[in-house]
Design an enzyme around this catalytic site. Structure first.
Site, short mmCIF file in Angstrom:
data_model
loop_
_atom_site.label_atom_id
_atom_site.label_comp_id
_atom_site.label_asym_id
_atom_site.label_seq_id
_atom_site.Cartn_x
_atom_site.Cartn_y
_atom_site.Cartn_z
CG ASN A 212 -19.89 11.99 8.49
OD1 ASN A 212 -18.68 12.07 8.64
ND2 ASN A 212 -20.75 12.51 9.39
CE LYS A 291 -28.83 -8.37 11.57
NZ LYS A 291 -28.11 -9.54 11.12
#
Ligand code: C5P
Length: 414
Positions: A212, A291
């Site tokens: 955030n 990934k």
């Protein structure tokens, strides 16, 4: 301004770090202090009085035979009006003079003549690493401390002589921070303060994650203000790129679970816990080891979330957190933050009850994330107090004063 009303004598002894004293002088004036420069003859080989007079806006003194003073006693007059004498740079030779009470130039004479009870002496050593490490210098530093002189640390790194090691003078802004701390009221002396700050980062795979916009600035400012107030401070920081405030012990973490673990390892030693971190409410249920690849089919990966532990609630509801809530000595005084977008008073009051903390600090989230200033609403059992918009550091200092007023009277709890 942090040093307004303070009158400082800034003394320079000989050393290449004299160039930093010019910046220090400027920083002190900018922080509101009046600065009287006194320099030794050796310092005059490194920097001219002209530079320092221009920066301090006062004539410089460099001789005990200076006839400008009516009574011809510059050493008495200059030291009597000072709130502190700061020697920066303090050379090895000057420190050796101080411990012997030598007084054959204006600066050393003034240090000896100062009223011991009223005018503290602060020295910022600066020298080559071999000179610093020499037993004679270390002995002198120990003696200065025993004599009540406040000896600042030295910095570490490249030296003007081409060598690398300990002995550099601290940078101007580091000395400024030290002086601000020196003069700050020691409202949290003996307290151990634990602070969480910044966002957390919840991995999706090794290269992606959820975080955030919390900058960590408020939490870092609180850690700094607590340290200025005399507390021993541990700062558990999520991923942010802010410098560690001087004197603060920092533990870097990434995820909410790392943060909880770090807090649990430190909290027993703490007497005050301030949770400013914007901890992610949820994390991906699983983090891929490799990934996640786009396969060209247009399909998107399904992300499932699980809830993170609530660090503040966990700590506040522990036995010591509850003792702190009841205002008992030996308890842990917990402070929570609430970032809301509207109806601050109602939401923040409800959050105080829910988390079980004696003090909750509300702010408007979108107006604070990443900003240098903020406005706070403090909510405790007695009601709400507003701290109007100001810099985060200013608010942090006010908050520390508010916290200190709410701690149980008597000796620090830990
Ligand atoms: O529930 P909410 O996230 O709004 O609560 C904010 C307060 O709780 C802040 O003090 C924050 O640091 C703390 N908190 C926490 N752990 C969480 C969520 C919030 O410590 N998982």
């Amino acid at each position: 301004m942090e040093l307004s009303g303070k009158h400082l004598v800034l003394g320079l002894s000989g050393g290449i770090a004299c160039y930093k004293a010019a910046e220090l002088c400027r920083a002190l004036v900018k922080a509101g202090a009046t600065v009287q420069i006194v320099m030794t003859e050796a310092a005059g080989h490194f920097i001219t009085p002209v530079t320092l007079q221009a920066l301090s806006n006062r004539p410089v003194f460099d001789s005990q035979w200076d006839a400008r003073e009516g009574n011809n006693m510059a050493h008495i007059n200059l030291s009597r009006e000072a709130d502190a004498i700061v020697i920066a740079p303090a050379s090895a030779d000057f420190m050796a003079k101080l411990i012997h009470g030598r007084a054959d130039d204006l600066l050393s004479l003034m240090c000896l003549a100062r009223p011991l009870e009223r005018v503290p002496l602060i020295v910022a050593p600066a020298m080559n690493r071999e000179m610093w490490a020499h037993p004679a210098t270390q002995r002198n530093v120990a003696q200065l401390k025993a004599d009540g002189v406040h000896v600042l640390d030295v910095g570490q790194g490249d030296q003007a002589c081409g060598e690398t090691g300990d002995g550099r003078m601290l940078e101007a802004d580091e000395i400024l921070q030290e002086l601000i701390s020196f003069f700050a009221p020691k409202r949290l002396a003996g307290q151990q303060v634990l602070v969480t700050a910044g966002p957390t980062y919840e991995a999706i795979d090794p290269v992606r994650g959820i975080t955030n916009l919390s900058s960590g600035k408020m939490g870092f400012a609180i850690a700094r203000a607590a340290c200025e107030a005399g507390a021993a401070v541990t700062l558990v920081a999520g991923p942010v790129s802010l410098p560690t405030p001087r004197g603060v012990r920092r533990i870097d973490v990434r995820s909410a679970r790392d943060m909880l673990q770090a807090v649990q390892a430190q909290v027993d030693a703490a007497s005050v816990f301030v949770a400013t971190a914007a901890v992610a409410d949820w994390r991906p249920a699983a983090s891929a080891d490799q990934k996640i690849k786009k396969d060209g089919s247009g399909d998107t990966p399904a992300l499932r979330f699980v809830e993170n532990p609530d660090i503040l609630a966990t700590v506040a509801q522990s036995p010591r957190g509850q003792q702190g809530q009841r205002g008992e000595a030996g308890g842990l005084f917990c402070v929570g933050f609430a970032a809301e977008s509207h109806d601050l008073l109602a939401h923040a009051s409800a959050k105080r009850e829910r988390k079980g903390v004696p003090l909750l600090v509300g702010n408007i989230g979108p107006a604070t994330f990443g900003q240098d200033d903020n406005a706070l609403l403090l909510i405790d059992a007695g009601g709400a107090t507003e701290l109007p918009r100001a810099s985060k550091l200013n608010l942090a200092r006010q908050l520390i004063a508010e916290i200190s007023r709410r701690l149980p009277p008597g000796a620090p709890t830990r």
